[in-house]
Design an enzyme around this catalytic site. Structure first.
Site, mmCIF file in Angstrom:
data_model
loop_
_atom_site.group_PDB
_atom_site.id
_atom_site.type_symbol
_atom_site.label_atom_id
_atom_site.label_comp_id
_atom_site.label_asym_id
_atom_site.label_seq_id
_atom_site.Cartn_x
_atom_site.Cartn_y
_atom_site.Cartn_z
ATOM 1 N N LYS A 70 -28.404 3.652 27.878
ATOM 2 C CA LYS A 70 -29.632 4.065 27.190
ATOM 3 C C LYS A 70 -29.763 5.583 27.151
ATOM 4 O O LYS A 70 -30.005 6.176 26.102
ATOM 5 C CB LYS A 70 -30.832 3.442 27.886
ATOM 6 C CG LYS A 70 -32.185 4.036 27.511
ATOM 7 C CD LYS A 70 -33.289 3.417 28.336
ATOM 8 C CE LYS A 70 -34.634 4.066 28.069
ATOM 9 N NZ LYS A 70 -34.797 5.371 28.750
ATOM 10 N N ASN A 71 -29.608 6.226 28.298
ATOM 11 C CA ASN A 71 -29.865 7.667 28.369
ATOM 12 C C ASN A 71 -28.846 8.475 27.580
ATOM 13 O O ASN A 71 -29.172 9.542 27.043
ATOM 14 C CB ASN A 71 -29.900 8.118 29.830
ATOM 15 C CG ASN A 71 -31.116 7.588 30.573
ATOM 16 O OD1 ASN A 71 -32.110 7.217 29.952
ATOM 17 N ND2 ASN A 71 -31.039 7.528 31.890
ATOM 18 N N ARG A 74 -40.276 9.042 24.729
ATOM 19 C CA ARG A 74 -39.970 10.337 25.338
ATOM 20 C C ARG A 74 -38.679 10.938 24.784
ATOM 21 O O ARG A 74 -38.558 12.155 24.643
ATOM 22 C CB ARG A 74 -39.880 10.201 26.858
ATOM 23 C CG ARG A 74 -39.636 11.538 27.516
ATOM 24 C CD ARG A 74 -39.852 11.550 28.999
ATOM 25 N NE ARG A 74 -39.662 12.884 29.509
ATOM 26 C CZ ARG A 74 -40.561 13.841 29.498
ATOM 27 N NH1 ARG A 74 -41.746 13.596 28.982
ATOM 28 N NH2 ARG A 74 -40.309 15.046 29.972
ATOM 29 N N ASP A 107 -42.235 6.246 30.298
ATOM 30 C CA ASP A 107 -42.688 5.641 31.544
ATOM 31 C C ASP A 107 -43.862 6.397 32.151
ATOM 32 O O ASP A 107 -43.931 7.621 32.076
ATOM 33 C CB ASP A 107 -41.551 5.632 32.580
ATOM 34 C CG ASP A 107 -40.509 4.584 32.253
ATOM 35 O OD1 ASP A 107 -40.893 3.545 31.703
ATOM 36 O OD2 ASP A 107 -39.331 4.808 32.563
ATOM 37 N N ASP A 129 -33.125 6.840 38.902
ATOM 38 C CA ASP A 129 -33.388 5.589 38.201
ATOM 39 C C ASP A 129 -32.982 4.353 38.999
ATOM 40 O O ASP A 129 -33.380 3.237 38.645
ATOM 41 C CB ASP A 129 -32.666 5.573 36.843
ATOM 42 C CG ASP A 129 -33.374 6.431 35.808
ATOM 43 O OD1 ASP A 129 -34.529 6.820 36.050
ATOM 44 O OD2 ASP A 129 -32.780 6.708 34.750
ATOM 45 N N MET A 138 -38.286 13.119 42.697
ATOM 46 C CA MET A 138 -38.553 13.629 41.358
ATOM 47 C C MET A 138 -39.890 13.183 40.777
ATOM 48 O O MET A 138 -40.624 13.978 40.181
ATOM 49 C CB MET A 138 -37.414 13.212 40.424
ATOM 50 C CG MET A 138 -37.423 13.922 39.090
ATOM 51 S SD MET A 138 -35.926 13.617 38.127
ATOM 52 C CE MET A 138 -34.677 14.397 39.132
#
Length: 436
Positions: free
Chosen positions: A22-23, A97, A121, A320, A342
């Site tokens: 995904k990223n 995002r 998120d 993640d 984070m």
């Protein structure tokens, strides 16, 4: 709103193929805006966030051909820049995002880029300063409409390369700045750059398009600007977050699972982090084999102190996967401290695990201590709501290991990051169904 109904307590068995990352896909899709030529991309995951970005590109005027499952051809040769000032863009861009990463390519190629304040998120503050400070360093002028929550950068005279030290090693921030710098005049040096495999993939794709980038894989990138870029072919890596999710699933359900074609060389410390939790996993070619295990025991440090699992910029452990690790530790033998540095809201889903019987002490917004049950006391089924992608999959794993039938609401959050998840889990024996 969709609902998952999960009958837990059953062992799974079989092979599962991870989806495209995904990223990475979100970065790569934005990069097609840098050239008027065709760009072919394979292994794009069919998930909500990626499909939203493809919709944004289509409304922007990108020609899109779907050639097969996960296989697309994009051509950005006739864009409608007026879309960026439309109500439709404000609606579409603010819901994702990843849409922030269209700004760098548009600024580089057309001298301007706009974006509504992006969503995503609800896991805490996620600053955009790194992106826009990078653009300003390259010579762009920044403006922000507070009433409409709309960001804009413009550089009619073009961008100029420079030296910059990023305030944080932001993955999306680095990607955005790199995409802006490849068409800037002169040389750009980016220190404290992110160096995740997905960022490396973006840089290598840009190099195939004609960009001049050195230092790929390090935190010091040097980019010599070129006048234009051409087309290329690219294949997205398998999703390391999904791979970690399936490792956790195998451990929690005490199942024998093979994860296919994982690209071992791009997993970093992920396999060894799960091994520290006592989980046995084997490298078989490019697959991960996890045998059925009745118990797994968390390692201690050499001096006997409690193990801490914390996130860090690559090559450290990805944030993640901390939600997955936390869930896995609820049934381990031993205790662990989870330190989520984070995002200050990402651990707030633990109350749902406590309701299921997990022993977790939430020390503060960033830290939780987990005391494992060692399967002496199973988690109990309950009704839950998925707050974000990673917490959602963690709760799903907990439900599959629990005694009884659980219900998870707001599963659109899970669908944002995981492709056809119930069908893929059903194929290895999971008793999960989707209800409207």
């Amino acid at each position: 709103m969709g609902i998952f109904k999960i009958e837990g307590g059953h062992k799974l068995k079989g092979a599962i193929q991870p989806q495209g990352a995904k990223n990475e896909a979100l970065q790569i899709l934005c990069a097609v805006l840098l050239t008027p030529e065709k760009v072919e991309i394979k292994n794009i995951p069919d998930i909500i966030d990626v499909n939203k970005l493809i919709s944004v590109l289509e409304h922007l005027g990108v020609k899109i051909q779907k050639k097969g499952k996960g296989y697309y051809i994009f051509q950005a040769d006739d864009l409608d820049m007026s879309y960026l000032e439309s109500e439709l863009f404000k609606q579409e861009g603010s819901s994702l995002r990843g849409s922030i990463m269209i700004v760098g390519p548009l600024l580089a190629r057309f001298g301007k880029g706009y974006i509504p304040r992006p969503g995503g998120d609800k896991i805490g503050r996620r600053r955009l300063d790194t992106h826009f400070e990078g653009f300003i360093n390259l010579g762009a002028k920044f403006r922000y409409n507070r009433e409409e929550r709309f960001y804009g950068v413009e550089s009619p005279e073009g961008l100029t390369g420079t030296y910059m030290l990023l305030d944080q090693a932001s993955v999306t921030g680095t990607a955005n700045i790199v995409m802006a710098a490849v068409l800037a005049k002169g040389t750009t040096t980016i220190y404290n750059a992110a160096c995740e495999p997905y960022l490396q993939q973006l840089c290598n794709m840009l190099k195939r398009m004609g960009a001049k980038i050195s230092g790929v894989g390090s935190n010091l990138l040097t980019i010599e600007g070129v006048e234009s870029l051409g087309g290329c072919k690219h294949t997205v890596l398998p999703d390391m977050i999904e791979i970690g999710s399936w490792i956790g699933l195998a451990a929690m359900t005490r199942s024998e699972i093979t994860i296919k074609n994982v690209s071992w060389e791009n997993l970093g410390v992920i396999p060894d982090t799960f091994r520290k939790l006592g989980i046995t996993l084997e490298k078989r070619g490019d697959d991960i084999y996890i045998p059925e295990q009745d118990h797994y025991e968390i390692q201690s440090y050499i001096d006997g102190s409690i193990l801490t699992i914390a996130d860090a910029p690559w090559p450290g452990f990805t944030p993640d996967l901390l939600s997955i690790v936390l869930v896995v530790c609820t049934q381990a033998r031993g205790s662990v401290l989870i330190h989520q540095k984070m995002f200050e809201s990402r651990l707030f889903f633990v109350d749902k695990l406590i309701d299921m019987g997990a022993k977790i002490i939430l020390c503060d917004p960033h830290r939780a201590t987990v005391i494992g049950h060692d399967f002496q006391s199973m988690l109990k089924a309950t009704t839950m709501v998925s707050p974000d992608i990673r917490a959602g999959i963690s709760l799903l794993i907990a439900a599959l290991s629990a005694t009884g039938t659980s219900t998870i609401h707001n599963i659109e959050q899970i669908d944002r990051g995981y492709e056809n998840i119930e069908e893929r889990l059903q194929a290895i024996g999971a008793r999960i169904s989707r209800l409207d």
